[in-house]
Design a protein around this motif. Sequence first.
Motif, PDB file in Angstrom:
ATOM      1  N   ASP A 188       3.559  79.831  43.495  1.00 28.92           N
ATOM      2  CA  ASP A 188       3.262  79.660  44.957  1.00 28.92           C
ATOM      3  C   ASP A 188       2.127  78.516  44.859  1.00 28.92           C
ATOM      4  OD1 ASP A 188       1.913  79.788  47.322  1.00 28.92           O
ATOM      5  OD2 ASP A 188       2.346  81.881  47.475  1.00 28.92           O
ATOM      6  N   SER A 189       2.524  77.652  45.789  1.00 31.26           N
ATOM      7  CA  SER A 189       1.434  76.560  45.578  1.00 31.26           C
ATOM      8  C   SER A 189       0.017  76.611  46.140  1.00 31.26           C
ATOM      9  CB  SER A 189       1.890  75.330  46.620  1.00 31.26           C
ATOM     10  OG  SER A 189       2.119  76.191  47.949  1.00 31.26           O
ATOM     11  N   GLU A 190      -0.427  78.143  46.172  1.00 28.34           N
ATOM     12  CA  GLU A 190      -1.828  78.287  46.289  1.00 28.34           C
ATOM     13  C   GLU A 190      -2.408  78.326  45.029  1.00 28.34           C
ATOM     14  OE1 GLU A 190      -3.023  82.067  48.789  1.00 28.34           O
ATOM     15  OE2 GLU A 190      -1.269  80.972  50.038  1.00 28.34           O
ATOM     16  N   TYR A 191      -1.656  78.788  44.236  1.00 31.32           N
ATOM     17  CA  TYR A 191      -2.198  79.214  42.859  1.00 31.32           C
ATOM     18  C   TYR A 191      -2.024  78.022  41.983  1.00 31.32           C
ATOM     19  CZ  TYR A 191      -1.920  83.811  44.616  1.00 31.32           C
ATOM     20  OH  TYR A 191      -2.043  85.026  45.543  1.00 31.32           O
ATOM     21  N   ILE A 192      -1.899  76.851  42.321  1.00 26.97           N
ATOM     22  CA  ILE A 192      -1.407  75.806  41.607  1.00 26.97           C
ATOM     23  C   ILE A 192      -1.897  74.466  41.927  1.00 26.97           C
ATOM     24  CG2 ILE A 192       0.507  76.500  40.245  1.00 26.97           C
ATOM     25  CD1 ILE A 192       2.358  74.692  42.195  1.00 26.97           C
ATOM     26  N   GLY A 193      -2.013  73.261  41.235  1.00 30.89           N
ATOM     27  CA  GLY A 193      -2.553  72.013  41.697  1.00 30.89           C
ATOM     28  C   GLY A 193      -3.837  72.205  42.234  1.00 30.89           C
ATOM     29  N   LEU A 194      -4.202  71.252  43.116  1.00 31.49           N
ATOM     30  CA  LEU A 194      -5.599  71.321  43.634  1.00 31.49           C
ATOM     31  C   LEU A 194      -5.979  72.430  44.333  1.00 31.49           C
ATOM     32  CD1 LEU A 194      -7.918  69.437  43.862  1.00 31.49           C
ATOM     33  CD2 LEU A 194      -7.123  68.773  46.121  1.00 31.49           C
ATOM     34  N   ASP A 195      -5.036  73.096  45.085  1.00 31.06           N
ATOM     35  CA  ASP A 195      -5.514  74.598  45.748  1.00 31.06           C
ATOM     36  C   ASP A 195      -5.755  75.721  44.596  1.00 31.06           C
ATOM     37  OD1 ASP A 195      -5.197  73.177  48.036  1.00 31.06           O
ATOM     38  OD2 ASP A 195      -3.067  73.888  48.540  1.00 31.06           O
ATOM     39  N   GLY A 196      -5.031  75.616  43.837  1.00 32.45           N
ATOM     40  CA  GLY A 196      -5.303  76.656  42.604  1.00 32.45           C
ATOM     41  C   GLY A 196      -6.437  76.584  41.912  1.00 32.45           C
ATOM     42  N   SER A 197      -7.056  75.155  41.758  1.00 32.65           N
ATOM     43  CA  SER A 197      -8.057  74.795  40.693  1.00 32.65           C
ATOM     44  C   SER A 197      -9.533  75.235  41.149  1.00 32.65           C
ATOM     45  CB  SER A 197      -7.892  73.431  40.442  1.00 32.65           C
ATOM     46  OG  SER A 197      -6.678  73.016  39.974  1.00 32.65           O
ATOM     47  N   PRO A 198     -10.116  76.306  40.778  1.00 31.26           N
ATOM     48  CA  PRO A 198     -11.525  76.622  41.145  1.00 31.26           C
ATOM     49  C   PRO A 198     -12.567  75.967  40.450  1.00 31.26           C
ATOM     50  CG  PRO A 198     -10.661  78.246  39.422  1.00 31.26           C
ATOM     51  CD  PRO A 198      -9.494  77.427  39.599  1.00 31.26           C
ATOM     52  N   THR A 199     -12.109  74.715  39.776  1.00 29.58           N
ATOM     53  CA  THR A 199     -13.243  74.033  39.195  1.00 29.58           C
ATOM     54  C   THR A 199     -13.657  72.814  40.105  1.00 29.58           C
ATOM     55  OG1 THR A 199     -12.045  74.413  37.136  1.00 29.58           O
ATOM     56  CG2 THR A 199     -13.826  72.427  37.096  1.00 29.58           C
ATOM     57  N   ILE A 200     -14.694  72.478  40.368  1.00 31.84           N
ATOM     58  CA  ILE A 200     -15.438  71.536  41.038  1.00 31.84           C
ATOM     59  C   ILE A 200     -16.235  70.535  40.284  1.00 31.84           C
ATOM     60  CG2 ILE A 200     -16.841  70.819  43.004  1.00 31.84           C
ATOM     61  CD1 ILE A 200     -16.298  73.915  44.082  1.00 31.84           C
ATOM     62  N   VAL A 201     -15.556  69.303  40.034  1.00 30.76           N
ATOM     63  CA  VAL A 201     -16.596  68.174  39.670  1.00 30.76           C
ATOM     64  C   VAL A 201     -17.273  67.517  40.686  1.00 30.76           C
ATOM     65  CG1 VAL A 201     -16.359  66.340  38.029  1.00 30.76           C
ATOM     66  CG2 VAL A 201     -14.609  68.047  37.764  1.00 30.76           C
ATOM     67  N   SER A 202     -18.780  67.797  40.466  1.00 30.53           N
ATOM     68  CA  SER A 202     -19.329  67.086  41.703  1.00 30.53           C
ATOM     69  C   SER A 202     -19.316  65.858  41.628  1.00 30.53           C
ATOM     70  CB  SER A 202     -20.727  67.809  41.855  1.00 30.53           C
ATOM     71  OG  SER A 202     -21.523  67.719  40.425  1.00 30.53           O
ATOM     72  N   SER A 203     -20.097  65.386  40.569  1.00 31.33           N
ATOM     73  CA  SER A 203     -20.088  64.013  40.112  1.00 31.33           C
ATOM     74  C   SER A 203     -20.127  63.739  38.819  1.00 31.33           C
ATOM     75  CB  SER A 203     -21.405  63.456  40.714  1.00 31.33           C
ATOM     76  OG  SER A 203     -22.457  63.800  39.874  1.00 31.33           O
ATOM     77  N   VAL A 204     -19.589  62.315  38.276  1.00 26.14           N
ATOM     78  CA  VAL A 204     -19.770  61.795  36.951  1.00 26.14           C
ATOM     79  C   VAL A 204     -20.694  60.980  36.902  1.00 26.14           C
ATOM     80  CG1 VAL A 204     -18.209  61.092  35.043  1.00 26.14           C
ATOM     81  CG2 VAL A 204     -17.133  62.866  36.775  1.00 26.14           C
ATOM     82  N   ASP A 205     -21.685  61.013  35.983  1.00 19.98           N
ATOM     83  CA  ASP A 205     -22.583  59.881  35.830  1.00 19.98           C
ATOM     84  C   ASP A 205     -22.438  59.204  34.607  1.00 19.98           C
ATOM     85  OD1 ASP A 205     -23.994  60.628  38.057  1.00 19.98           O
ATOM     86  OD2 ASP A 205     -25.124  62.157  37.132  1.00 19.98           O
ATOM     87  N   PRO A 206     -22.279  57.985  34.730  1.00 26.53           N
ATOM     88  CA  PRO A 206     -21.980  57.191  33.258  1.00 26.53           C
ATOM     89  C   PRO A 206     -23.573  57.313  32.511  1.00 26.53           C
ATOM     90  CG  PRO A 206     -22.239  55.624  35.260  1.00 26.53           C
ATOM     91  CD  PRO A 206     -22.158  57.104  35.705  1.00 26.53           C
ATOM     92  N   ILE A 207     -23.173  57.207  31.431  1.00 27.49           N
ATOM     93  CA  ILE A 207     -24.393  57.273  30.374  1.00 27.49           C
ATOM     94  C   ILE A 207     -24.764  55.871  29.885  1.00 27.49           C
ATOM     95  CG2 ILE A 207     -25.392  58.278  28.187  1.00 27.49           C
ATOM     96  CD1 ILE A 207     -23.358  60.361  28.343  1.00 27.49           C
ATOM     97  N   PRO A 208     -26.003  55.402  30.453  1.00 32.50           N
ATOM     98  CA  PRO A 208     -26.254  54.126  29.881  1.00 32.50           C
ATOM     99  C   PRO A 208     -26.665  53.861  28.468  1.00 32.50           C
ATOM    100  CG  PRO A 208     -28.309  55.159  31.064  1.00 32.50           C
ATOM    101  CD  PRO A 208     -27.152  56.055  30.888  1.00 32.50           C
ATOM    102  N   LYS A 209     -25.984  52.738  28.053  1.00 32.79           N
ATOM    103  CA  LYS A 209     -26.467  52.460  26.478  1.00 32.79           C
ATOM    104  C   LYS A 209     -27.857  52.518  26.394  1.00 32.79           C
ATOM    105  CE  LYS A 209     -22.209  49.719  25.149  1.00 32.79           C
ATOM    106  NZ  LYS A 209     -21.848  48.619  24.591  1.00 32.79           N
TER     107      LYS A 209
END
Lengths: 570, 287
Positions: free
Chosen positions: B234-255
Amino acid sequence: MEVKPMSETRADGGSDDYEHYEAVVVGCGPGGAAAAARLAEHGIETLVLERGVEAGSKNVSGGLIYAEDSAPYTIDDLFPDFREEAAERPVTDYHIHNIDGRQVTTYDLTDLHEHDTDWCDAVLRRTMDSWLEQRVHEKTSETGGGVLTGVRVNGLLRENGEIVGVTCDELDPIRADYIVAADGVNSELARAADLMDWDEPDEWFQGVKAVVDMDADVINDRFSIEEGEGVAHLFSGDLFEDVRGGGFLYTNEDTLSIGTVFHLDSLVAEEAEPHELLDALLTHPLLAQWFDGEYNELEYSAKLVPDSKKVAHREPYADNLVLVGDAGGQMQAQGPIIKGMNHAVTAGALAADAYALTRGNADPEAAGRRYTTMLEQSGTMGKLRPRRYELTSTVGEHDLVTRAVEGVLNSPVGSVAIGNPIAKRLLPKAYNSPFLVGMLPDTSMAYTTLPSLIGEKHGRTVHWENEIEPPTLEERIGDLTYNTDVGNPHIRLQDESFEASGAAVYACPVSAEDFGGGCYRAETVTTNGSEEKLVSLDTQPCVECGTCAIVADTEWTHPRGEKGVEFKQG
Amino acid sequence: MRSIVLTKGVPDFSEGAVSFDEDGHLERGKTPTVMNPNDHFALRAALQTRVRHGGHVSGMSMGPPSYSTVLEEAMEDIYSDDSYLLSDRELAASDTWATAITLSAAIEKYQEEVADVDLVFAGFKTADGETGHTGPQTAWCLEWPIVTHVIALDIDPDERVLRAKRLVEGDVDEIETVEAPLPCFVVTDPEFEPTYRKAAHRLEHKRLRAATEERVEDFDDHLTTWDHEDLRLDSEYIGLDGSPTIVSSVDPIPKAPSEREATMVDPGDSDGMEQVLEELQPFAGGD
């Protein structure tokens, strides 16, 4: 890291469930290939173990391979497409040049060359042996075996003192009913079985070789040959000073093989540098006609050559192990012509037949005994150890007699005799007599005095200038491919005193006095006020020829599978 | 023995291949896709099992149709017999949980329709996600035992058990030997080294290589693609809809800024070299 297979784990942690093959052949050169192919033809399960990354990557030869009319087996008997697919050019022209400075006398050696010769082709071992490996793998796969590369057999598996198999660096021990040691001139198996030793320099020759790039068209042009033709040239005389030996040049498809071969004891006695002797040949004015000022060396290599007259093992077996080819000293120096690969092929095939004939015999030595008989009856042993040499060798090697003969040759009377018109007719005949050259003593008379006298008395003067510059030893080493087994040197120096191991500094083909980038170096060390000359060893540039095993005090083994030098030409 | 090897395509993060924009974001279109580096160890473990015990190996991956190249690489590398690609738009943007659901459904479908599976191999973690969750979650969905951080492996097909050496807490000095019943899920450690100490194994390896060279020519004939309907998901359980993980943001680590200064001195410049020696003097040992 390995988890012991559960089926093999015993309470004491040991394992006795070794694999078994009916026959194991060690080494996939021509001898091993012939043995394995023939064993498979007899329906025998045969495993071939080759230490190189590919067969031929560890092998060097001059290299001409002969097919003798009188031989029971030739390589094209066993591998029908061999000449078309694995060989270079056939030798259709054969000359020897007697050199005295710029004076050169050239004899046509074709008669000697063609004596008992069905055909003779130049070969490069990487191409040749890797082709053989494919054929052998196809054949042995059909009877439950095959060829494995990158596996170094390091010893014999014994039970109650009796040989029952082999041990390897990369594999667990393997049991076998029959073991063919075709592991080359530095055979570790022959030594493990106490059949051969590494003791006397006078039992060996050392060859060095350069493979030189040259377009096929240019070769045809400069050597005045057509496609499908090739030449062999031999060189002897004073260009190597007093070192006993000679040089050769063979034409391949689009390269030349140019090299020198010397008696190892003579190299040691004269403190000669092998690479310099090769350079003396390469830069001689006579060779200028073929280079035309251009010289592009693809590969420098070296090899030890057993002198079958002295070391061919008369009974090359122990228990169920037999020696084939160089491992059994089966390299025939017939005067200036060296034949090794053809005898290895014959011996390999006979060793296979011997096993097939005695298969099932409870006596483990039955096959070895039969092999020995077959080597005798086929005339192979007679070629390797000619009776006439045995009769004359005591004279030839007697210093006093040698000096006397040389004295006569060097005297006005002797020189005149060589120089007279009858001699001019007779000498080429003598050189072409297989009987006479088989008797030639191993003294400088045969190699230097006589050829240079001939050069002097009968020679034409070569006026060409040879301006080529061969690479330095450092460049030659730099051009070779190595897969170094870091931290695990395969040769260890047992005695580092100069007296015991100093000869290696000269005789090792990748070492030289005052050269820091080679295997062996000599240095003077001061300890407690007293000076001592010591030898040090770095095995990284080693070309695995085995010279130092004989002339120095070492513990010598081959590198592990796929490690060490990898020849691209061979 | 029948094995499935799970593998994934990831951006090629190696020097020279990877491309980032000015803000440090990965430019996916400009960065080539390669097999996840850790998967090579799983592949080797599957190959070792195949060489030692015979049987069948299937490669399996989830991703866009272009990921078939990764499965092709698996076939070239470990001589897999066939390949399964789980691919359709509904599966896009799956997190590790949705991926595990999908993979376990595919393995179950494989068991129903193709053959029973003895082993599933997976790599330690992917180079893009770095979580290391997908393997264990898939095993959990299958309700199979799982052995992770495996560095050496042997199977007893008669007893239907495997014995493995595993690194504990990643410290090479702590190695645990475990046994597990088949079927089992095996996650290999990057330290995994296949061993072939038997001539028969090396001959089999050589035979498989030769056979694969021919098979790879017709790779597409050995590729099966399943979408979410094939997997009855069922497409509810897969793909974006089935993914409980939320990546709020990604910060690059400065050198990190360099704290050291360097002065270049030409070895031929004697004044400069003298200065170097003076600087070194306080550090020289001696009496």
